[in-house]
Design a protein around this motif. Structure first.
Motif, short mmCIF file in Angstrom:
data_model
loop_
_atom_site.label_atom_id
_atom_site.label_comp_id
_atom_site.label_asym_id
_atom_site.label_seq_id
_atom_site.Cartn_x
_atom_site.Cartn_y
_atom_site.Cartn_z
N ALA A 127 0.81 -1.22 0.00
CA ALA A 127 0.00 0.00 0.00
C ALA A 127 0.84 1.26 0.00
O ALA A 127 0.29 2.37 -0.13
N ALA A 128 2.15 1.12 0.14
CA ALA A 128 3.01 2.31 0.20
C ALA A 128 3.35 2.86 -1.17
O ALA A 128 3.71 4.04 -1.29
N ILE A 129 3.24 2.06 -2.20
CA ILE A 129 3.68 2.48 -3.53
C ILE A 129 2.86 3.67 -4.02
O ILE A 129 1.63 3.65 -3.98
N GLY A 130 3.57 4.69 -4.45
CA GLY A 130 2.92 5.87 -4.99
C GLY A 130 2.39 6.83 -3.95
O GLY A 130 1.73 7.82 -4.30
N GLU A 131 2.68 6.58 -2.68
CA GLU A 131 2.10 7.37 -1.61
C GLU A 131 3.16 8.16 -0.84
O GLU A 131 4.34 7.84 -0.88
N VAL A 132 2.68 9.17 -0.11
CA VAL A 132 3.51 10.00 0.75
C VAL A 132 3.05 9.79 2.19
O VAL A 132 1.85 9.77 2.47
N PHE A 133 4.01 9.62 3.10
CA PHE A 133 3.68 9.36 4.50
C PHE A 133 4.51 10.25 5.42
O PHE A 133 5.73 10.31 5.30
N LEU A 134 3.84 10.91 6.35
CA LEU A 134 4.52 11.54 7.47
C LEU A 134 4.80 10.47 8.51
O LEU A 134 3.91 9.65 8.83
N ILE A 135 6.02 10.45 9.01
CA ILE A 135 6.41 9.48 10.04
C ILE A 135 6.91 10.24 11.25
O ILE A 135 7.78 11.11 11.15
N GLY A 136 6.34 9.92 12.41
CA GLY A 136 6.74 10.58 13.63
C GLY A 136 6.16 9.90 14.85
O GLY A 136 5.49 8.86 14.74
N ASP A 137 6.40 10.48 16.00
CA ASP A 137 5.82 9.96 17.24
C ASP A 137 4.31 10.02 17.18
O ASP A 137 3.72 10.76 16.37
N ASP A 138 3.67 9.28 18.08
CA ASP A 138 2.22 9.27 18.15
C ASP A 138 1.64 10.65 18.43
O ASP A 138 0.54 10.97 17.99
N SER A 139 2.37 11.43 19.18
CA SER A 139 1.87 12.75 19.56
C SER A 139 3.02 13.74 19.56
O SER A 139 4.18 13.36 19.60
N TYR A 140 2.65 15.01 19.51
CA TYR A 140 3.66 16.06 19.54
C TYR A 140 3.64 16.72 20.91
O TYR A 140 2.76 16.51 21.72
N THR A 141 4.63 17.55 21.15
CA THR A 141 4.74 18.26 22.41
C THR A 141 4.92 19.74 22.11
O THR A 141 4.67 20.19 20.99
N THR A 142 5.31 20.50 23.09
CA THR A 142 5.68 21.90 22.89
C THR A 142 7.18 22.03 23.14
O THR A 142 7.82 21.10 23.67
N LEU A 143 7.72 23.17 22.81
CA LEU A 143 9.13 23.39 23.09
C LEU A 143 9.40 23.29 24.58
O LEU A 143 10.36 22.65 25.02
N ASP A 144 8.52 23.91 25.39
CA ASP A 144 8.68 23.80 26.85
C ASP A 144 8.59 22.35 27.29
O ASP A 144 9.33 21.92 28.20
N GLY A 145 7.70 21.57 26.67
CA GLY A 145 7.56 20.16 27.02
C GLY A 145 8.81 19.37 26.69
O GLY A 145 9.25 18.51 27.47
N LEU A 146 9.39 19.65 25.52
CA LEU A 146 10.63 18.98 25.14
C LEU A 146 11.76 19.31 26.10
O LEU A 146 12.48 18.42 26.57
N VAL A 147 11.90 20.59 26.43
CA VAL A 147 12.96 21.01 27.34
C VAL A 147 12.76 20.38 28.72
O VAL A 147 13.74 19.98 29.37
N ALA A 148 11.52 20.27 29.15
CA ALA A 148 11.25 19.65 30.44
C ALA A 148 11.66 18.19 30.46
O ALA A 148 12.20 17.69 31.46
N GLU A 149 11.42 17.47 29.35
CA GLU A 149 11.83 16.06 29.27
C GLU A 149 13.36 15.95 29.29
O GLU A 149 13.91 15.05 29.94
N VAL A 150 14.03 16.83 28.59
CA VAL A 150 15.49 16.82 28.60
C VAL A 150 16.01 17.10 30.01
O VAL A 150 16.93 16.43 30.51
N ALA A 151 15.42 18.08 30.67
CA ALA A 151 15.84 18.41 32.04
C ALA A 151 15.66 17.22 32.97
O ALA A 151 16.53 16.91 33.80
N ARG A 152 14.54 16.52 32.83
CA ARG A 152 14.29 15.35 33.66
C ARG A 152 15.35 14.27 33.40
O ARG A 152 15.85 13.64 34.33
N ALA A 153 15.70 14.09 32.12
CA ALA A 153 16.66 13.04 31.76
C ALA A 153 18.06 13.34 32.27
O ALA A 153 18.82 12.41 32.56
N VAL A 154 18.41 14.63 32.34
CA VAL A 154 19.77 14.97 32.79
C VAL A 154 19.80 15.35 34.26
O VAL A 154 20.87 15.67 34.81
N GLY A 155 18.64 15.31 34.93
CA GLY A 155 18.61 15.47 36.37
C GLY A 155 18.67 16.90 36.88
O GLY A 155 19.27 17.16 37.92
N VAL A 156 18.07 17.84 36.13
CA VAL A 156 18.04 19.23 36.59
C VAL A 156 16.61 19.76 36.47
O VAL A 156 15.74 19.13 35.86
#
Length: 343
Positions: A226-255
């Motif tokens: 079913a992919a032939i001839g088609e265009v597909f966006l590929i990404g995570d199930d959901s998006y976040t915000t810039l603040d949300g991304l930065v918060a996840e990074v902060a959590r991962a690095v412990g600050v």
């Protein structure tokens, strides 16, 4: 898994010494494909890692039509991942040669050699700054810089070939990240050391794709009927915000995440000045407008088409992917913290 299961499948991966291409090449090899990589320097460290993984190397440049023809010969599948990304010291002509002209060379060679399936890796950036979110594959094109314009020009060649009957599938990834990539390293480091600043409100949409999910999407695009001839966006199930991304990074690095938000207009003015000052000397400026876009351009997309038609299912949520990436940076010695969450 041995070659016996897919011994008749032979895949060329362009851009295989890069982040996405290398992960894809190893994943295809693990599935039993015979994998070939077009590389400029077979003696380079990244190329040697491919060879150690059982991947055939063929020397050549993606901007050389003859080299591409030789690389495509006897392949059943072609995954065209190679591209020149955002750097400010390349001419527009260079972007066009790599991101547009090389697509034509790949398509011509694939047609000449009777390739069964072609996957062209485009970018969600062809949609530019998205006004209404989530965007989808039908959202109007709105490229905002030479990278996005040249990628759109290359995608148009792939779409034209698909309309003419070529077995082409087009993938538009959202921002790809994960172990093995250092494009987000500066974000992780500055969040960890407390020097990161948010310019603007921090509420713009941001959409990422963990590398393993990206590879799954690319392989589905190259295998599913079913992919032939088609265009597909590929990404995570959901998006976040810039603040949300930065918060996840902060959590991962412990600050704790930064709370201060600064106005973006002075930053854009400084980036413009820096860019024009460096350009006559061929210097890649430390600050340029495309980097400021990190704070200003909305990126949020629906991946429902890939899920419905291909069975694509992202498996790595953002929090897990960010944590895995931080751990890899730590193992490389690029982060200092223990990764324990700050109180």
């Amino acid at each position: 898994m041995g070659d016996s299961l897919l011994a008749d499948r032979r895949a060329l991966v362009t851009g295989a010494t890069g982040f996405t291409g290398s992960h894809l090449a190893h994943a295809l090899r693990a599935k039993g494909y015979h994998v070939r990589a077009l590389v400029r320097d077979p003696d380079g460290a990244n190329a040697k890692r491919l060879a150690e993984g059982g991947i055939e190397l063929i020397q050549g440049d993606i901007g050389d039509a003859e080299a591409i023809d030789q690389a495509v010969a006897r392949m059943t599948h072609v995954f065209h991942i190679a591209a020149v990304y955002r750097t400010a010291n390349h001419s527009d002509a260079y972007y066009e040669r790599i991101n547009r002209d090389a697509v034509g060379y790949v398509l011509e060679a694939a047609n000449r050699h009777g390739v069964e399936r072609i996957v062209h890796c485009s970018t969600c950036g062809v949609h530019g700054d998205v006004a209404e979110i989530p965007a989808n594959e039908e959202t109007a094109f709105n490229p905002g810089d030479v990278y996005q314009r040249s990628k759109l020009a290359g995608e148009m060649l792939a779409q034209e070939a698909a309309r003419a009957g070529a077995p082409v599938s087009i993938v538009r990834p959202t921002g790809i990240y994960g172990p093995g990539d250092d494009r987000f390293l500066k974000l992780f480091r500055t969040v960890e050391n407390g020097t990161f600043r948010v310019f603007g409100k921090g509420d713009i949409a941001y959409h990422l794709t963990y590398i393993d999910d990206m590879v799954d999407g690319l392989i589905l695009a190259g295998e599913h009927p079913a992919a032939i001839g088609e265009v597909f966006l590929i990404g995570d199930d959901s998006y976040t915000t810039l603040d949300g991304l930065v918060a996840e990074v902060a959590r991962a690095v412990g600050v704790k995440p930064p709370s201060l938000h600064l106005p973006v207009v002075p930053l854009m003015l400084a980036a413009t000045a820096c860019e024009f000052a460096c350009r006559p000397f061929g210097i890649d400026p430390p600050l340029h407008r495309r980097r400021v876009a990190f704070f200003t351009k909305a990126r949020a997309f629906s991946v429902d088409k890939a899920k419905d038609r291909l069975g694509f299912q992202p498996k790595v949520p953002l929090a897990d992917g960010i944590a895995r990436t931080a751990e890899w940076y730590r193992q490389e010695g690029w982060l200092k913290g223990s990764g324990k969450t700050a109180a």
